[in-house]
Design a protein around this motif. Structure first.
Motif, PDB file in Angstrom:
ATOM      1  N   GLU A  60      -8.846 -11.311  33.387  1.00  0.00           N
ATOM      2  CA  GLU A  60      -7.688 -12.162  33.104  1.00  0.00           C
ATOM      3  C   GLU A  60      -6.405 -11.341  33.066  1.00  0.00           C
ATOM      4  O   GLU A  60      -6.355 -10.243  32.497  1.00  0.00           O
ATOM      5  CB  GLU A  60      -7.896 -12.864  31.756  1.00  0.00           C
ATOM      6  N   ARG A  61      -5.353 -11.886  33.655  1.00  0.00           N
ATOM      7  CA  ARG A  61      -4.045 -11.231  33.648  1.00  0.00           C
ATOM      8  C   ARG A  61      -3.406 -11.331  32.258  1.00  0.00           C
ATOM      9  O   ARG A  61      -3.735 -12.221  31.476  1.00  0.00           O
ATOM     10  CB  ARG A  61      -3.114 -11.861  34.677  1.00  0.00           C
ATOM     11  N   THR A  62      -2.474 -10.427  31.995  1.00  0.00           N
ATOM     12  CA  THR A  62      -1.677 -10.506  30.780  1.00  0.00           C
ATOM     13  C   THR A  62      -0.198 -10.563  31.170  1.00  0.00           C
ATOM     14  O   THR A  62       0.175 -10.229  32.302  1.00  0.00           O
ATOM     15  CB  THR A  62      -1.912  -9.292  29.870  1.00  0.00           C
ATOM     16  N   ALA A  63       0.632 -10.956  30.228  1.00  0.00           N
ATOM     17  CA  ALA A  63       2.067 -11.011  30.501  1.00  0.00           C
ATOM     18  C   ALA A  63       2.606  -9.600  30.695  1.00  0.00           C
ATOM     19  O   ALA A  63       2.231  -8.673  29.964  1.00  0.00           O
ATOM     20  CB  ALA A  63       2.788 -11.699  29.348  1.00  0.00           C
ATOM     21  N   PRO A  64       3.474  -9.377  31.675  1.00  0.00           N
ATOM     22  CA  PRO A  64       4.047  -8.047  31.884  1.00  0.00           C
ATOM     23  C   PRO A  64       4.838  -7.598  30.657  1.00  0.00           C
ATOM     24  O   PRO A  64       5.297  -8.401  29.843  1.00  0.00           O
ATOM     25  CB  PRO A  64       4.976  -8.248  33.091  1.00  0.00           C
ATOM     26  N   GLY A  65       5.008  -6.277  30.539  1.00  0.00           N
ATOM     27  CA  GLY A  65       5.902  -5.734  29.525  1.00  0.00           C
ATOM     28  C   GLY A  65       5.254  -5.173  28.284  1.00  0.00           C
ATOM     29  O   GLY A  65       5.952  -4.759  27.358  1.00  0.00           O
ATOM     30  N   ALA A  66       3.909  -5.130  28.224  1.00  0.00           N
ATOM     31  CA  ALA A  66       3.245  -4.552  27.059  1.00  0.00           C
ATOM     32  C   ALA A  66       3.198  -3.031  27.182  1.00  0.00           C
ATOM     33  O   ALA A  66       3.295  -2.463  28.269  1.00  0.00           O
ATOM     34  CB  ALA A  66       1.830  -5.103  26.920  1.00  0.00           C
ATOM     35  N   LEU A  67       3.046  -2.368  26.057  1.00  0.00           N
ATOM     36  CA  LEU A  67       2.754  -0.944  26.049  1.00  0.00           C
ATOM     37  C   LEU A  67       1.240  -0.799  26.172  1.00  0.00           C
ATOM     38  O   LEU A  67       0.486  -1.324  25.355  1.00  0.00           O
ATOM     39  CB  LEU A  67       3.236  -0.286  24.757  1.00  0.00           C
ATOM     40  N   TRP A  68       0.811  -0.085  27.178  1.00  0.00           N
ATOM     41  CA  TRP A  68      -0.625   0.122  27.402  1.00  0.00           C
ATOM     42  C   TRP A  68      -1.049   1.395  26.664  1.00  0.00           C
ATOM     43  O   TRP A  68      -0.441   2.457  26.834  1.00  0.00           O
ATOM     44  CB  TRP A  68      -0.891   0.227  28.898  1.00  0.00           C
ATOM     45  N   LEU A  69      -2.072   1.271  25.827  1.00  0.00           N
ATOM     46  CA  LEU A  69      -2.594   2.424  25.085  1.00  0.00           C
ATOM     47  C   LEU A  69      -4.102   2.494  25.311  1.00  0.00           C
ATOM     48  O   LEU A  69      -4.815   1.519  25.066  1.00  0.00           O
ATOM     49  CB  LEU A  69      -2.280   2.310  23.598  1.00  0.00           C
ATOM     50  N   HIS A  70      -4.572   3.651  25.775  1.00  0.00           N
ATOM     51  CA  HIS A  70      -6.009   3.835  26.030  1.00  0.00           C
ATOM     52  C   HIS A  70      -6.614   4.773  24.994  1.00  0.00           C
ATOM     53  O   HIS A  70      -6.160   5.903  24.819  1.00  0.00           O
ATOM     54  CB  HIS A  70      -6.250   4.411  27.422  1.00  0.00           C
ATOM     55  N   ALA A  71      -7.651   4.286  24.311  1.00  0.00           N
ATOM     56  CA  ALA A  71      -8.406   5.079  23.343  1.00  0.00           C
ATOM     57  C   ALA A  71      -9.881   4.914  23.685  1.00  0.00           C
ATOM     58  O   ALA A  71     -10.433   3.824  23.531  1.00  0.00           O
ATOM     59  CB  ALA A  71      -8.125   4.608  21.917  1.00  0.00           C
ATOM     60  N   VAL A  72     -10.510   5.968  24.154  1.00  0.00           N
ATOM     61  CA  VAL A  72     -11.821   5.848  24.790  1.00  0.00           C
ATOM     62  C   VAL A  72     -12.883   5.296  23.854  1.00  0.00           C
ATOM     63  O   VAL A  72     -13.652   4.417  24.218  1.00  0.00           O
ATOM     64  CB  VAL A  72     -12.260   7.203  25.398  1.00  0.00           C
ATOM     65  N   SER A  73     -12.961   5.789  22.611  1.00  0.00           N
ATOM     66  CA  SER A  73     -14.046   5.406  21.720  1.00  0.00           C
ATOM     67  C   SER A  73     -13.513   5.178  20.311  1.00  0.00           C
ATOM     68  O   SER A  73     -12.300   5.099  20.095  1.00  0.00           O
ATOM     69  CB  SER A  73     -15.135   6.485  21.730  1.00  0.00           C
ATOM     70  N   MET A  74     -14.434   5.093  19.344  1.00  0.00           N
ATOM     71  CA  MET A  74     -14.048   4.738  17.982  1.00  0.00           C
ATOM     72  C   MET A  74     -13.114   5.772  17.369  1.00  0.00           C
ATOM     73  O   MET A  74     -12.118   5.413  16.731  1.00  0.00           O
ATOM     74  CB  MET A  74     -15.296   4.576  17.110  1.00  0.00           C
ATOM     75  N   GLY A  75     -13.415   7.059  17.538  1.00  0.00           N
ATOM     76  CA  GLY A  75     -12.591   8.094  16.922  1.00  0.00           C
ATOM     77  C   GLY A  75     -11.161   8.064  17.403  1.00  0.00           C
ATOM     78  O   GLY A  75     -10.208   8.132  16.608  1.00  0.00           O
ATOM     79  N   GLU A  76     -10.977   7.959  18.724  1.00  0.00           N
ATOM     80  CA  GLU A  76      -9.627   7.911  19.282  1.00  0.00           C
ATOM     81  C   GLU A  76      -8.905   6.623  18.886  1.00  0.00           C
ATOM     82  O   GLU A  76      -7.690   6.628  18.658  1.00  0.00           O
ATOM     83  CB  GLU A  76      -9.689   8.025  20.807  1.00  0.00           C
ATOM     84  N   THR A  77      -9.658   5.519  18.811  1.00  0.00           N
ATOM     85  CA  THR A  77      -9.034   4.248  18.435  1.00  0.00           C
ATOM     86  C   THR A  77      -8.557   4.286  16.990  1.00  0.00           C
ATOM     87  O   THR A  77      -7.452   3.823  16.669  1.00  0.00           O
ATOM     88  CB  THR A  77     -10.027   3.093  18.645  1.00  0.00           C
ATOM     89  N   ARG A  78      -9.373   4.828  16.113  1.00  0.00           N
ATOM     90  CA  ARG A  78      -8.954   4.943  14.713  1.00  0.00           C
ATOM     91  C   ARG A  78      -7.751   5.878  14.591  1.00  0.00           C
ATOM     92  O   ARG A  78      -6.825   5.614  13.809  1.00  0.00           O
ATOM     93  CB  ARG A  78     -10.105   5.450  13.855  1.00  0.00           C
ATOM     94  N   ALA A  79      -7.739   6.974  15.373  1.00  0.00           N
ATOM     95  CA  ALA A  79      -6.601   7.895  15.324  1.00  0.00           C
ATOM     96  C   ALA A  79      -5.324   7.229  15.821  1.00  0.00           C
ATOM     97  O   ALA A  79      -4.221   7.574  15.373  1.00  0.00           O
ATOM     98  CB  ALA A  79      -6.911   9.140  16.160  1.00  0.00           C
ATOM     99  N   ALA A  80      -5.470   6.268  16.738  1.00  0.00           N
ATOM    100  CA  ALA A  80      -4.287   5.581  17.269  1.00  0.00           C
ATOM    101  C   ALA A  80      -3.651   4.645  16.255  1.00  0.00           C
ATOM    102  O   ALA A  80      -2.472   4.288  16.395  1.00  0.00           O
ATOM    103  CB  ALA A  80      -4.668   4.798  18.526  1.00  0.00           C
ATOM    104  N   ALA A  81      -4.401   4.231  15.230  1.00  0.00           N
ATOM    105  CA  ALA A  81      -3.894   3.223  14.288  1.00  0.00           C
ATOM    106  C   ALA A  81      -2.579   3.626  13.620  1.00  0.00           C
ATOM    107  O   ALA A  81      -1.629   2.825  13.597  1.00  0.00           O
ATOM    108  CB  ALA A  81      -4.964   2.902  13.247  1.00  0.00           C
ATOM    109  N   PRO A  82      -2.440   4.843  13.047  1.00  0.00           N
ATOM    110  CA  PRO A  82      -1.151   5.167  12.429  1.00  0.00           C
ATOM    111  C   PRO A  82      -0.018   5.298  13.440  1.00  0.00           C
ATOM    112  O   PRO A  82       1.141   4.984  13.115  1.00  0.00           O
ATOM    113  CB  PRO A  82      -1.430   6.505  11.720  1.00  0.00           C
ATOM    114  N   LEU A  83      -0.323   5.715  14.663  1.00  0.00           N
ATOM    115  CA  LEU A  83       0.709   5.770  15.697  1.00  0.00           C
ATOM    116  C   LEU A  83       1.177   4.372  16.060  1.00  0.00           C
ATOM    117  O   LEU A  83       2.387   4.116  16.188  1.00  0.00           O
ATOM    118  CB  LEU A  83       0.162   6.491  16.933  1.00  0.00           C
ATOM    119  N   ILE A  84       0.244   3.446  16.222  1.00  0.00           N
ATOM    120  CA  ILE A  84       0.610   2.058  16.531  1.00  0.00           C
ATOM    121  C   ILE A  84       1.466   1.469  15.412  1.00  0.00           C
ATOM    122  O   ILE A  84       2.471   0.798  15.663  1.00  0.00           O
ATOM    123  CB  ILE A  84      -0.660   1.222  16.767  1.00  0.00           C
TER     124      ILE A  84
END
Length: 445
Positions: A60-84
């Motif tokens: 499914e497409r999304t609306a243009p203009g989002a910030l794309w953030l890639h976090a491969v697994s759980m550790g990287e995703t949790r680390a991204a939380a304070p940055l987000i």
């Protein structure tokens, strides 16, 4: 200026094109095997069998203009939380497109979504899949967490003039040496990064040597992660609710393949110490290995209690306390286990795997013993050791011997726990520094 040595000379355009052509061809040929692997993993983790079209850049497409953030697994995703959180504080209107490669990453990422955000699998790194992904989502910029540099993705982003930043970036000496073998492929990909926000000065130096043009040292986002206070309090409540005489708890935190069997052998042969017989708690890194580790425990002759058998109960059942070994077969409950434990062994550090995140243990106030292999967290491991928050031991057998002695000294463990909390608090602030650096790279509305 003299001619640079061959190891420092960037690969030529033809060498890169040839390397990327061979790389893409190999990925296309391996695609059936890749999906077979996903299907097999989906037997234990059903999410791997969902949304397969996204793996090829469809969906499914999304609306243009989002910030794309890639976090491969759980550790990287949790680390991204304070940055987000720091980015949203600066840009309340910011929409996110989160991508992941693993089921645990995608499950963890759901908790970070707000209205207007979207979540997808990262596509396979073939030119066609990458083009379809970027056509469908049209982000304003990309943020890749820690080590995720993909050649086809970076080439297509550069063609579209899409800025891509590597955040919480790390590059171990071992990975840098391995990267030299694929220099014609990886050096141009690294050079296409708009910016790398490195965890340490050593990471920054190696990233520059790998081809990244602009690098800033910002620290490690994992220091900014605050443990779930409710889970931590529950673990402490479990510790207080133990039948008397209370048994000290040794945690093997985020263990990896090969470590559990060695630990169980050493636990069987551990020296006698005064006080109550300790309880061993093992929390494997990968959920698909829960049953395998349970079998290892039983085959080693130990009685076993599994956390999954009392999910939904406020306290462990009375029969669990009589078991010799507990298996922490649950997800996202590490603060609970650190709150319960008197002392922890760092998983991934007793085999040449680089070690797991020791910062979370410190933030929870859990003293730590780590093995010789901590190259994924070299600076954090060295600083923790200097601060007295962790001790290094050369093998699991020696770690068990040291742990047996320490568990009989609650006063010494309490002092080390206080030093661990102080160490974690001292190094916070990376999220704000990275958000500030990223803010200047995001198009203004």
């Amino acid at each position: 200026m003299g001619t640079p040595p061959s190891s420092a000379r960037p690969p030529g355009a033809w060498a890169e094109r040839l390397a990327r052509w061979g790389y893409a061809a190999a990925l296309r040929l391996a695609t059936p095997l890749y999906f077979l692997k996903l299907w097999r993993r989906g037997g234990a983790e059903p999410l791997y069998r969902a949304h397969w079209a996204e793996r090829l850049g469809f969906g499914e497409r999304t609306a243009p203009g989002a910030l794309w953030l890639h976090a491969v697994s759980m550790g990287e995703t949790r680390a991204a939380a304070p940055l987000i959180a720091a980015l949203r504080a600066r840009r309340p209107d910011l929409r996110l497109l989160l991508t992941h490669s693993t089921a645990t990453g995608r499950e963890t990422g759901r908790e970070l979504l707000r209205e207007g955000d979207a979540q997808r699998w990262l596509p396979l790194d073939t030119p066609g899949a990458v083009r379809r992904f970027l056509d469908r989502h049209q982000p304003i910029a990309g943020v890749l967490m820690e080590t995720e540099i993909w050649p086809s993705l970076m080439a297509e982003a550069a063609r579209r003039r899409l800025p891509v930043v590597l955040a919480n970036a790390r590059l171990s000496a071992k990975s840098a040496r391995q990267g030299q073998r694929l220099r014609a492929l990886l050096h141009p990909a690294a050079a296409r990064l708009a910016l790398a926000l490195a965890q340490t000065a050593d990471d920054a130096r190696r990233l520059r040597e790998a081809g990244v043009g602009e690098v800033q040292v910002c620290g490690n986002l994992k220091y900014d992660l605050q443990p779930d206070e409710a889970l931590l309090a529950r673990g402490q409540a479990w510790a207080a609710a133990q039948p008397q005489p209370r048994r000290p708890v040794l945690l093997m935190a985020v263990s990896r393949e090969g470590e559990e069997a060695a630990l169980l052998r050493a636990w069987r042969q551990r020296p006698e110490a005064g006080g109550a017989r300790p309880l061993l708690l093992i929390v494997p890194r990968h959920p698909q290995r829960f049953d395998e580790v349970a079998t290892l425990v039983r085959d080693a002759g130990f009685s076993l209690a599994r956390r999954s058998s009392w999910v939904g109960q406020d306290l462990p059942p009375p029969e669990a306390w009589s078991a010799e070994v507990w298996l922490g077969d649950s997800l996202r409950e590490m603060p609970l286990y650190y709150g319960l434990a008197d002392l922890a062994l760092l998983g991934g550090s007793f085999e040449p795997l680089g070690g797991q995140n020791l910062i979370e243990a410190a933030a929870c106030g859990c003293p730590l013993l780590m093995g010789p292999h901590t190259f994924n967290f070299n600076e954090a491991a060295a600083l923790a050791e200097q601060a007295g928050a962790a001790c290094r031991v050369p093998s699991l057998a020696e770690a068990v011997t040291m742990a047996t002695g320490l568990l009989a000294e609650p006063g010494a463990l309490a002092q080390q726990a206080a030093r661990a909390r102080d160490f974690a608090a001292e190094h916070r602030g990376a999220a704000e520094r990275m958000a500030q650096a990223l803010a200047g790279r995001l198009p203004q509305r």
